[in-house]
Design a protein around this motif. Sequence first.
Motif, PDB file in Angstrom:
ATOM      1  N   LYS A 283      19.223 103.120  29.129  1.00 48.49           N
ATOM      2  CA  LYS A 283      19.869 101.805  29.622  1.00 48.49           C
ATOM      3  C   LYS A 283      19.375 101.064  30.909  1.00 48.49           C
ATOM      4  CE  LYS A 283      24.224 102.667  26.849  1.00 48.49           C
ATOM      5  NZ  LYS A 283      25.483 102.783  27.003  1.00 48.49           N
ATOM      6  N   THR A 284      18.124 101.612  31.007  1.00 46.24           N
ATOM      7  CA  THR A 284      17.411 100.834  32.198  1.00 46.24           C
ATOM      8  C   THR A 284      16.373  99.889  31.841  1.00 46.24           C
ATOM      9  OG1 THR A 284      15.860 102.703  32.151  1.00 46.24           O
ATOM     10  CG2 THR A 284      17.680 103.203  33.579  1.00 46.24           C
ATOM     11  N   GLY A 285      16.185  98.895  32.662  1.00 46.90           N
ATOM     12  CA  GLY A 285      15.125  97.943  32.729  1.00 46.90           C
ATOM     13  C   GLY A 285      15.706  96.821  31.877  1.00 46.90           C
ATOM     14  N   LEU A 286      16.536  96.800  30.934  1.00 44.44           N
ATOM     15  CA  LEU A 286      16.860  95.958  30.125  1.00 44.44           C
ATOM     16  C   LEU A 286      17.210  94.496  30.857  1.00 44.44           C
ATOM     17  CD1 LEU A 286      18.999  98.189  27.769  1.00 44.44           C
ATOM     18  CD2 LEU A 286      16.984  96.890  26.929  1.00 44.44           C
ATOM     19  N   GLU A 287      17.980  94.390  31.844  1.00 41.59           N
ATOM     20  CA  GLU A 287      18.353  93.250  32.408  1.00 41.59           C
ATOM     21  C   GLU A 287      16.929  92.464  32.771  1.00 41.59           C
ATOM     22  OE1 GLU A 287      21.265  91.437  33.448  1.00 41.59           O
ATOM     23  OE2 GLU A 287      21.932  92.726  31.726  1.00 41.59           O
ATOM     24  N   LYS A 288      15.906  93.119  33.506  1.00 41.59           N
ATOM     25  CA  LYS A 288      14.937  92.899  34.107  1.00 41.59           C
ATOM     26  C   LYS A 288      13.837  92.158  32.731  1.00 41.59           C
ATOM     27  CE  LYS A 288      11.188  93.307  37.343  1.00 41.59           C
ATOM     28  NZ  LYS A 288      10.163  94.265  37.446  1.00 41.59           N
ATOM     29  N   LEU A 289      14.163  92.994  31.725  1.00 38.82           N
ATOM     30  CA  LEU A 289      13.264  92.643  30.487  1.00 38.82           C
ATOM     31  C   LEU A 289      13.633  91.118  29.851  1.00 38.82           C
ATOM     32  CD1 LEU A 289      11.504  93.475  28.122  1.00 38.82           C
ATOM     33  CD2 LEU A 289      13.258  94.197  26.894  1.00 38.82           C
ATOM     34  N   ILE A 290      14.940  90.961  30.103  1.00 34.99           N
ATOM     35  CA  ILE A 290      15.515  89.725  29.521  1.00 34.99           C
ATOM     36  C   ILE A 290      15.230  88.667  30.610  1.00 34.99           C
ATOM     37  CG2 ILE A 290      17.526  88.318  29.145  1.00 34.99           C
ATOM     38  CD1 ILE A 290      16.609  90.145  26.624  1.00 34.99           C
ATOM     39  N   GLU A 291      15.365  88.846  31.974  1.00 30.55           N
ATOM     40  CA  GLU A 291      15.247  87.816  32.910  1.00 30.55           C
ATOM     41  C   GLU A 291      13.520  87.372  32.897  1.00 30.55           C
ATOM     42  OE1 GLU A 291      15.858  89.456  36.727  1.00 30.55           O
ATOM     43  OE2 GLU A 291      18.068  89.406  36.078  1.00 30.55           O
ATOM     44  N   THR A 292      12.704  88.487  32.690  1.00 31.91           N
ATOM     45  CA  THR A 292      11.317  88.110  32.584  1.00 31.91           C
ATOM     46  C   THR A 292      10.872  87.158  31.142  1.00 31.91           C
ATOM     47  OG1 THR A 292      10.881  90.224  33.721  1.00 31.91           O
ATOM     48  CG2 THR A 292       9.022  88.946  32.643  1.00 31.91           C
ATOM     49  N   THR A 293      11.643  87.599  30.160  1.00 31.76           N
ATOM     50  CA  THR A 293      11.223  86.900  28.771  1.00 31.76           C
ATOM     51  C   THR A 293      11.679  85.474  28.859  1.00 31.76           C
ATOM     52  OG1 THR A 293      11.820  88.914  27.748  1.00 31.76           O
ATOM     53  CG2 THR A 293      11.656  86.980  26.553  1.00 31.76           C
ATOM     54  N   GLN A 294      12.841  85.205  29.717  1.00 32.10           N
ATOM     55  CA  GLN A 294      13.414  83.897  29.831  1.00 32.10           C
ATOM     56  C   GLN A 294      12.262  82.993  30.834  1.00 32.10           C
ATOM     57  OE1 GLN A 294      17.369  85.307  31.318  1.00 32.10           O
ATOM     58  NE2 GLN A 294      17.827  83.174  30.437  1.00 32.10           N
ATOM     59  N   GLU A 295      11.725  83.684  31.836  1.00 34.97           N
ATOM     60  CA  GLU A 295      10.773  82.981  32.730  1.00 34.97           C
ATOM     61  C   GLU A 295       9.618  82.602  31.640  1.00 34.97           C
ATOM     62  OE1 GLU A 295      12.144  85.608  36.621  1.00 34.97           O
ATOM     63  OE2 GLU A 295       9.927  85.799  35.921  1.00 34.97           O
ATOM     64  N   GLU A 296       9.077  83.434  30.952  1.00 36.40           N
ATOM     65  CA  GLU A 296       7.927  83.503  30.147  1.00 36.40           C
ATOM     66  C   GLU A 296       8.153  82.463  29.007  1.00 36.40           C
ATOM     67  OE1 GLU A 296       4.698  84.874  30.677  1.00 36.40           O
ATOM     68  OE2 GLU A 296       5.737  84.953  32.544  1.00 36.40           O
ATOM     69  N   ALA A 297       9.365  82.263  28.665  1.00 37.51           N
ATOM     70  CA  ALA A 297       9.585  81.374  27.542  1.00 37.51           C
ATOM     71  C   ALA A 297       9.812  79.852  27.908  1.00 37.51           C
ATOM     72  CB  ALA A 297      10.979  81.621  26.730  1.00 37.51           C
ATOM     73  N   GLU A 298      10.077  79.816  29.439  1.00 40.05           N
ATOM     74  CA  GLU A 298       9.847  78.573  30.091  1.00 40.05           C
ATOM     75  C   GLU A 298       8.543  78.262  30.545  1.00 40.05           C
ATOM     76  OE1 GLU A 298      12.333  76.397  30.899  1.00 40.05           O
ATOM     77  OE2 GLU A 298      13.736  77.845  30.188  1.00 40.05           O
ATOM     78  N   LYS A 299       7.781  79.349  30.880  1.00 45.25           N
ATOM     79  CA  LYS A 299       6.488  78.756  31.018  1.00 45.25           C
ATOM     80  C   LYS A 299       5.584  78.560  29.927  1.00 45.25           C
ATOM     81  CE  LYS A 299       5.713  82.324  34.250  1.00 45.25           C
ATOM     82  NZ  LYS A 299       4.970  83.339  34.743  1.00 45.25           N
ATOM     83  N   ASN A 300       6.000  79.317  28.812  1.00 45.27           N
ATOM     84  CA  ASN A 300       5.472  78.989  27.455  1.00 45.27           C
ATOM     85  C   ASN A 300       3.866  79.282  27.530  1.00 45.27           C
ATOM     86  OD1 ASN A 300       5.168  78.401  24.772  1.00 45.27           O
ATOM     87  ND2 ASN A 300       5.097  76.211  25.067  1.00 45.27           N
ATOM     88  N   THR A 301       3.327  80.105  28.218  1.00 42.89           N
ATOM     89  CA  THR A 301       1.973  80.312  28.339  1.00 42.89           C
ATOM     90  C   THR A 301       1.350  81.479  27.473  1.00 42.89           C
ATOM     91  OG1 THR A 301       2.285  81.763  30.292  1.00 42.89           O
ATOM     92  CG2 THR A 301       1.465  79.533  30.897  1.00 42.89           C
ATOM     93  N   VAL A 302       0.246  81.514  27.144  1.00 43.26           N
ATOM     94  CA  VAL A 302      -0.322  82.565  26.145  1.00 43.26           C
ATOM     95  C   VAL A 302      -1.392  83.140  26.759  1.00 43.26           C
ATOM     96  CG1 VAL A 302       0.706  81.537  23.971  1.00 43.26           C
ATOM     97  CG2 VAL A 302      -1.645  80.851  24.793  1.00 43.26           C
TER      98      VAL A 302
END
Length: 269
Positions: A147-166
């Motif tokens: 159960k390590t890294g999961l919070e950071k994973l979601i935070e980062t995904t939220q940021e990437e979804a906002e930026k919507n870059t590929v």
Amino acid sequence: MEKQFALAGNPNSGKTSAFNHLTGANQYVGNWPGVTIERKSGLLKRSKMIALQDLPGIYSLSPYTPEEVITQEYLLNQKPDAIINIIDSSNLERNLYLTTQLLETGLPVVLGMNMMDIVKKNGQTINLSKLAYGLGVPVIGMSALKKTGLEKLIETTQEEAEKNTVAYPAYDPKLESALDEISDILGNTVSEKQVRWYAIKLFEKDPLATESLNLSSIQKKEIDDIIQITEKIFDDQSDAILVNERYEFITRLISLAMIKEDGFKLNLS
Ligand code: GDP
Ligand code: K
Ligand code: MG
């Protein structure tokens, strides 16, 4: 507005373990339409405004198995706000094959480098920053077991979804120019974000993509000509050209990101 994130990855990479920790009791279990493959979705514990989809485990995005077709149709037509690609980091080379294809869907991708506890136990080191640099997307170390890294994973995904870059892998320039030409022929038949996906699929002669596009006979002829010329240049079949290019990209990535310990040569195959 509710956001939708999708967990994608090879079988046994830890998707469902991550899904269970992230959603807790907020789960809905059903089936994918028309098949008896289980479909699990849920809302994140940390934000009920984010829905998480646990996709079937697959090794590639080809049109051959029901799991691959479900995943492909979900990613291309439902278009989640981001893909979380769960990786078994102790089998990096095999897992990255699917990653190259996920990057080509035109959706934001974040890598969840799971099983880092096993990597550590094996005495291996993966330089995650270099891997992220080589891929052009964020890479987060985690362990669904510990159960390590999961919070950071979601935070980062939220940021990437906002930026919507590929970002996507660049292949041999001779292949890239063929893909550019096919993209030009497609014009606005498909959205700008999905044009690389369809150019590659048409180049590979993927029947699913070809059917779904409804191209004119002129478009088909022009694309066939480009494929034939490129097959001559590479002296190989078009689908095999892509497979080779993907593995060459992965080999370069791994030599960039894997650190050899104690003078032993790592056996990654
Ligand atoms: P899925 O097929 O991708 O949904 O993978 P699962 O979540 O079912 O996990 C497959 C197996 O790997 C299970 O036995 C998990 O307990 C185990 N597993 C998942 N994540 C980790 C991890 O980070 N470290 C270790 N050591 N095992 C894990
Ligand atoms: K499993
Ligand atoms: Mg699972």
